[in-house]
Design a protein around this motif. Sequence first.
Motif, PDB file in Angstrom:
ATOM      1  N   UNK A 208       0.845  -1.191   0.000  1.00  0.00           N
ATOM      2  CA  UNK A 208       0.000   0.000   0.000  1.00  0.00           C
ATOM      3  C   UNK A 208       0.884   1.247   0.000  1.00  0.00           C
ATOM      4  N   UNK A 209       0.250   2.395   0.153  1.00  0.00           N
ATOM      5  CA  UNK A 209       0.994   3.645   0.031  1.00  0.00           C
ATOM      6  C   UNK A 209       2.087   3.759   1.089  1.00  0.00           C
ATOM      7  N   UNK A 210       1.856   3.132   2.247  1.00  0.00           N
ATOM      8  CA  UNK A 210       2.879   3.204   3.295  1.00  0.00           C
ATOM      9  C   UNK A 210       3.881   2.053   3.172  1.00  0.00           C
ATOM     10  N   UNK A 211       3.842   1.387   2.053  1.00  0.00           N
ATOM     11  CA  UNK A 211       4.755   0.282   1.744  1.00  0.00           C
ATOM     12  C   UNK A 211       4.543  -0.933   2.638  1.00  0.00           C
ATOM     13  N   UNK A 212       3.349  -1.041   3.202  1.00  0.00           N
ATOM     14  CA  UNK A 212       3.040  -2.241   3.980  1.00  0.00           C
ATOM     15  C   UNK A 212       2.359  -3.247   3.057  1.00  0.00           C
ATOM     16  N   UNK A 213       2.466  -4.512   3.397  1.00  0.00           N
ATOM     17  CA  UNK A 213       1.852  -5.552   2.571  1.00  0.00           C
ATOM     18  C   UNK A 213       0.337  -5.446   2.596  1.00  0.00           C
ATOM     19  N   UNK A 214      -0.275  -5.551   1.446  1.00  0.00           N
ATOM     20  CA  UNK A 214      -1.728  -5.634   1.365  1.00  0.00           C
ATOM     21  C   UNK A 214      -2.109  -7.108   1.489  1.00  0.00           C
ATOM     22  N   UNK A 215      -3.400  -7.400   1.661  1.00  0.00           N
ATOM     23  CA  UNK A 215      -3.776  -8.823   1.715  1.00  0.00           C
ATOM     24  C   UNK A 215      -3.291  -9.592   0.484  1.00  0.00           C
ATOM     25  N   UNK A 216      -3.440  -8.978  -0.682  1.00  0.00           N
ATOM     26  CA  UNK A 216      -2.994  -9.689  -1.878  1.00  0.00           C
ATOM     27  C   UNK A 216      -1.478  -9.845  -1.879  1.00  0.00           C
ATOM     28  N   UNK A 217      -0.811  -8.857  -1.333  1.00  0.00           N
ATOM     29  CA  UNK A 217       0.643  -8.924  -1.225  1.00  0.00           C
ATOM     30  C   UNK A 217       1.090 -10.052  -0.315  1.00  0.00           C
ATOM     31  N   UNK A 218       0.367 -10.221   0.796  1.00  0.00           N
ATOM     32  CA  UNK A 218       0.685 -11.305   1.733  1.00  0.00           C
ATOM     33  C   UNK A 218       0.625 -12.640   1.013  1.00  0.00           C
ATOM     34  N   UNK A 219      -0.413 -12.775   0.225  1.00  0.00           N
ATOM     35  CA  UNK A 219      -0.608 -14.033  -0.472  1.00  0.00           C
ATOM     36  C   UNK A 219       0.467 -14.235  -1.533  1.00  0.00           C
ATOM     37  N   UNK A 220       0.725 -13.169  -2.262  1.00  0.00           N
ATOM     38  CA  UNK A 220       1.732 -13.255  -3.320  1.00  0.00           C
ATOM     39  C   UNK A 220       3.091 -13.626  -2.747  1.00  0.00           C
ATOM     40  N   UNK A 221       3.371 -13.110  -1.548  1.00  0.00           N
ATOM     41  CA  UNK A 221       4.669 -13.394  -0.939  1.00  0.00           C
ATOM     42  C   UNK A 221       4.810 -14.878  -0.629  1.00  0.00           C
ATOM     43  N   UNK A 222       3.673 -15.540  -0.460  1.00  0.00           N
ATOM     44  CA  UNK A 222       3.753 -16.968  -0.144  1.00  0.00           C
ATOM     45  C   UNK A 222       3.812 -17.830  -1.404  1.00  0.00           C
ATOM     46  N   UNK A 223       3.517 -17.230  -2.526  1.00  0.00           N
ATOM     47  CA  UNK A 223       3.574 -17.995  -3.769  1.00  0.00           C
ATOM     48  C   UNK A 223       4.956 -17.816  -4.393  1.00  0.00           C
TER      49      UNK A 223
ATOM     50  N   UNK B 198       2.163 -13.669 -12.221  1.00  0.00           N
ATOM     51  CA  UNK B 198       1.624 -15.030 -12.304  1.00  0.00           C
ATOM     52  C   UNK B 198       0.808 -15.332 -11.049  1.00  0.00           C
ATOM     53  N   UNK B 199       1.344 -14.901  -9.920  1.00  0.00           N
ATOM     54  CA  UNK B 199       0.617 -15.083  -8.670  1.00  0.00           C
ATOM     55  C   UNK B 199      -0.740 -14.406  -8.725  1.00  0.00           C
ATOM     56  N   UNK B 200      -0.773 -13.213  -9.293  1.00  0.00           N
ATOM     57  CA  UNK B 200      -2.048 -12.496  -9.404  1.00  0.00           C
ATOM     58  C   UNK B 200      -3.026 -13.275 -10.274  1.00  0.00           C
ATOM     59  N   UNK B 201      -2.506 -13.799 -11.361  1.00  0.00           N
ATOM     60  CA  UNK B 201      -3.348 -14.587 -12.250  1.00  0.00           C
ATOM     61  C   UNK B 201      -3.991 -15.749 -11.506  1.00  0.00           C
TER      62      UNK B 201
END
Lengths: 124, 1183
Positions: free
Chosen positions: B595-610, B616-619
């Motif tokens: 997000x704007x404060x450079x913290x992980x968003x929910x989708x980011x959390x998930x992507x980090x685990x993939x 590709x993770x988003x797909x």
Amino acid sequence: MASETEHRSLGVFECQLCGLTAPYSYVGQKPPNTQSVVLLEESYVMKDPFSPDRDRFLVLGARCSICGKLACVGPECSLFYSKRFCLPCVREHLSAFPPEIRQDLEKKKAPSSSGPSGRACPRS
Amino acid sequence: MVSRARGGAWDRKLVGPRLCVSLSGHSMAPPRPREGRGHRDHRWAPSEEEALEKWDWDCPETRRRFEDAFFRDEDYIRQGSEDCHKFWAFFERLQRFQTLKTSKKEETDPGHPKHCVPALADLPRPYDSRYRINLSVLGPDMRDIRGSGSQLPPKRVSEFRRALLHYLDFSQKQAFTRLAKLQRDRAALPIAQYRKCILQTLKQHQVVVVAGDTGCGKSTQVPQYLLAAGFSHVACTQPRRIACISLAKRVGFESLSQYGSQVGYQIRFESTRSAATKIVFLTVGLLLRQIQREPSLPQYKVLIVDEVHERQLHNDFLLGVLQHLLPTRPDLKVVLMSATINIMLFSSYFGNAPVVQVPGRLFPITVIYQPQEAEQTASKSERLDPRPFLRVLEAIDNKYPAEERGDLLVFLSGMAEIGAVLEAAQTYASHTQRWVVLPLHSALSVADQDKVFDVAPPGVRKCILSTNIAETSVTIDGIRFVVDSGKVKEMSYDPQAKLQRLQEFWISQASAEQRKGRAGRTGPGVCYRLYAESDYDAFTPYPVPEIRRVALDALVLQMKSMSVGDPRTFPFIEPPPPASLETAIQYLQEQGALDASEALTPIGCLLAQLPVDVVIGKMLILGSMFSLAEPVLTIAAALSVQSPFPRSAQSSLECAAARQPLDSDQGDPFTLFNVFNAWVQVKAERSQNSRKWCRRRGVEEHRLYEMANLRRQFKDLLEDHGLLAGAEAATPGDSYSRLQQRRERRALHQLKRQHEEGAGRRRKVLRLQEEAEDGSSDEDHAGPAARHAEDSVDIQDVKFKLRHNLEQLQAAASSAQALSREQLVLLKLVLARGLYPQLAVPDPFNSGRKDSDQIFHTQAKQGAVLHPTSVFASSPELLHVQEPQATCGGGSRDDKDKMSSKHQLLTFVSLLETNKLYLVNCVRVPALQSLLLFSRSLDTNGDCSRLVADSWLELQVVDSEGAVQLLAAALRLRACWESALDRQLSHQARWRRREQQQRRQRLGEEDEDEEEAESVSRAEVAALSRELLQFMATKVPYSLRRLTGLEAQNLYVGPQTVTATPKLPGLFGSSALSPHPTKGGYRVTNFLTYNCLLSDTDLYSDCLRTFWTCPRCDLHLPLTPLERMAHESACATDLHGGPGAEEATTEQSRKPSALQRPYHCDSCQKDFLFTPTEALRHRRQHM
């Protein structure tokens, strides 16, 4: 297909002549997991590390029936002729052995020993 | 080919010296069996003699009878086993040997005095070789044998028995010799001298650096030293997967636990790890993921980080993480292993950790500098001149006699260069008959890579043409000559353009030395450097660390999810370029992962685990929402592996034709999708032929295997994260088919084991001209050897079937073939959204150009071309606008622009720059709809007929009304989609938390029903899908144009001219319409800015009111486009609201909005706070 009875190592066999070491899992004449083969001497045995079969064993060595030293079965260290003899003992009593064995030994040179030496550690 | 090699090796073993010692050293006395006691012999008198004469050991029936008696299930050797075959082969040799020896007279024993030493007193006389065997076989009782009906003559039985004894003795000796050799070889390694020292230093220090050059044995020995010293829970990281497997195998073998489970490996798709594992080899990436899950890494006590000098991205990061972790884990020991390159860097990074330096084992190497003339570069534009390389081949032929063995290793910069030299060298080789030329690079299949380990026939040398893969990763024995081109092709990363560049560089001095060293591993060698010594002096000392040349998105994402603080201040061993970090952070923000404060968003959390690329993770996430998981899994996997279509020019024409039915005109990912599905069908139907099927189509099958593996992993991940319902246990109902299935699996397991046993990596002998034959893609031309390979077990196929549920895959593949048009459109939407903003626009003049000259532009780069394997490279017309309609006014300045509803964009997976800039893996998408749905910024003019997406693509719509409608629909869809995705992700996050909680507490029921309800409902997704499809189907003629640089600069009205804009109601709900601070106009949503485009019409935006009738409430008024949109959205809410709608709207209207004005109604004598539209609607009630 990991065997349930992982061969527990009883200790490390070390040849008193060449220094070869290997972990053994049985000492005796009836290797575990095998019914059809018996050994003719008290042997140090490990599971054959080169075979996937559980019942395959490998004889590492036995005691010389003259001097009692632990010798590996390698031809440079010992021979078997109804009993185990380490080569130094065979050489000492060469006349007691049949000519076939004497001829055999003549082909071999005396074993050369190479003791492992360590290196110095870094200063720390 | 496997069996042929095995047979050969076997023969060698039998005639080998060991057998000679055990058999020929002593005369074979005629058997005097102890077992078959004399009294039995009488019963067999004359008829037996006769039988003996006719006795045939080769008769299968005879053999079977003996096997029945001696090789039973409980016996040491079992019928039908490999040992059994080996025994009979041994038996035959023994027989032959004995017939040779029978002529020898029996020596009479002269009699011997009893010996005084007791042990020697009873030595048997006369001598018999049997007495030299220290074991005995407890065979079956003779009565049993006869009882079973098969009459075995006792003489033959004892003959057999004797052979069996000798065989067992022979195999004991064989195994022991192997063991002894193993120990000798280990003791002879340079590092063996340092064993004690390493262990001692590690006892005293937390971190030790072991530095040694290749060949010193550090990678294989240090783990064993630790194991022998009693350490357990040892992890050893490797930069490459393949090294994990081969090291685990090697170390398991050397530590004599090849078939135990002490030594294991763990890589992305496979693990041999179990509770008993003491050492595990794993990739750095995997270890980092383990740290991600358990930051203190409690599962390990010792960590060996191998190849730190390679400065791989993950390795550098791991070192940083470890530096952080070590103080909190004082019991954790770390061994860093490195080549003798820049050792102090690592030592000082870990507080001057002690260094144990081990010399490599190298023979002297002569270096010959042969700088190339400058002339060659000018004439031949791109192709590498092979002549300097041929000159070296010639020089070797002239200087060194052919009997002197020693192979040649040539280092080239890339595959194209290898191809160029390969061609020339093969021509030369076919003339001289003294060379076998083999390529070696990472794109080759494992089987082809393995060929470099085979041996050349006598008088012939191998010439291996390799990339820098042979510098450290692959070690080939027997190399005597090295040719070093001095070049390497490396991916470099341009953070500004987000562009991967494959560029040729001079190598570093460290690499040059490494290459040279390859010539001196087995004996003195020669290294030809095709550059000048002064060039060498000018090389950089070390290669550029990966962290300085690659995209850092994935790294930053991982750092964020591991909470290691701001990536900008992370104490890297050498920090990455700040620009790369900034780009990565910005990119992740654009992708919605931060997000704007450079913290992980929910989708980011998930992507980090993939463990995949962000896009590709988003797909995967998007696809699972639309119930398109199966096809998306395949496509995501396909896009994550190297292309299965090799670029070899020759074969491609025929193959491309054979492949053509699988081409998808939608784009390359869909072609890959088709290929994979068709392949799965082939596997399911006539399994053995998949290899052939692939070859005919020019498809590299191992890439498909990789896809299958990756697909499986993605699927597991999605299931693990609750994004995909776990597969119902797909076991067939009745016990018969279950049994059947189990039987099949067992057979497969056995095949695999047999293969592993048999393939003792015996080196084959290469044939001259092998390449020419194998190069042919058509199997009809292939030699007998190739056909033989065809018949033998396809071990890949076996592994594939063991690993995957073919039925499930086939079901997925079949359903993929039945993909409806609608699903296809949705699938494309998912891809496009995942890949956004990776878009390219076709050049407007493409339709007039040759097929090969089609060019495309991305926002940052112009003039990109299609990769030759792309479907659009062969059918460019798919991207041309077919209906050149009458050009239109509409304020367009550029009359050349075509008005069409069929403009398309290409969305691509990657941009690769080699000699040209290539778009890789493209999908065509409708331009207007895609831009409306995905753009990060959309700017409009007053009547919304002119739209600018992401400040680089301009769309002009003829019918401004249609434009407004589309825009309104897009806004609505984006909001719906976004909210559905958000809920899906937060649902997933909760699910995961609960899952973890449950795992920890083992507490069953905790208000799960309530949580379940919050996930996105099926109906909602269905409605969203329907609307998206409708939206995609809309046909509005428009023009599409890339803005020029100048235009892009002067795009916006800017903040000062804001006053010209009328106050307008908020478009959606309560969102207040505020002026855009830089563009001017009004910010409608976070991406849409209304009326900020600088153009003549802006001045008259107030006058753009036209009469309009709302289709829902029949309101008929002159409205501006924006007012109309506002009304539509309000009206739509009314409609959805149902009975309580009135209240809902009044509720809504009470929310403060900058555009609401006090309104006094004369008819009902009430005061309201109304937006102009609301006022209009209110007034209408009184009419």
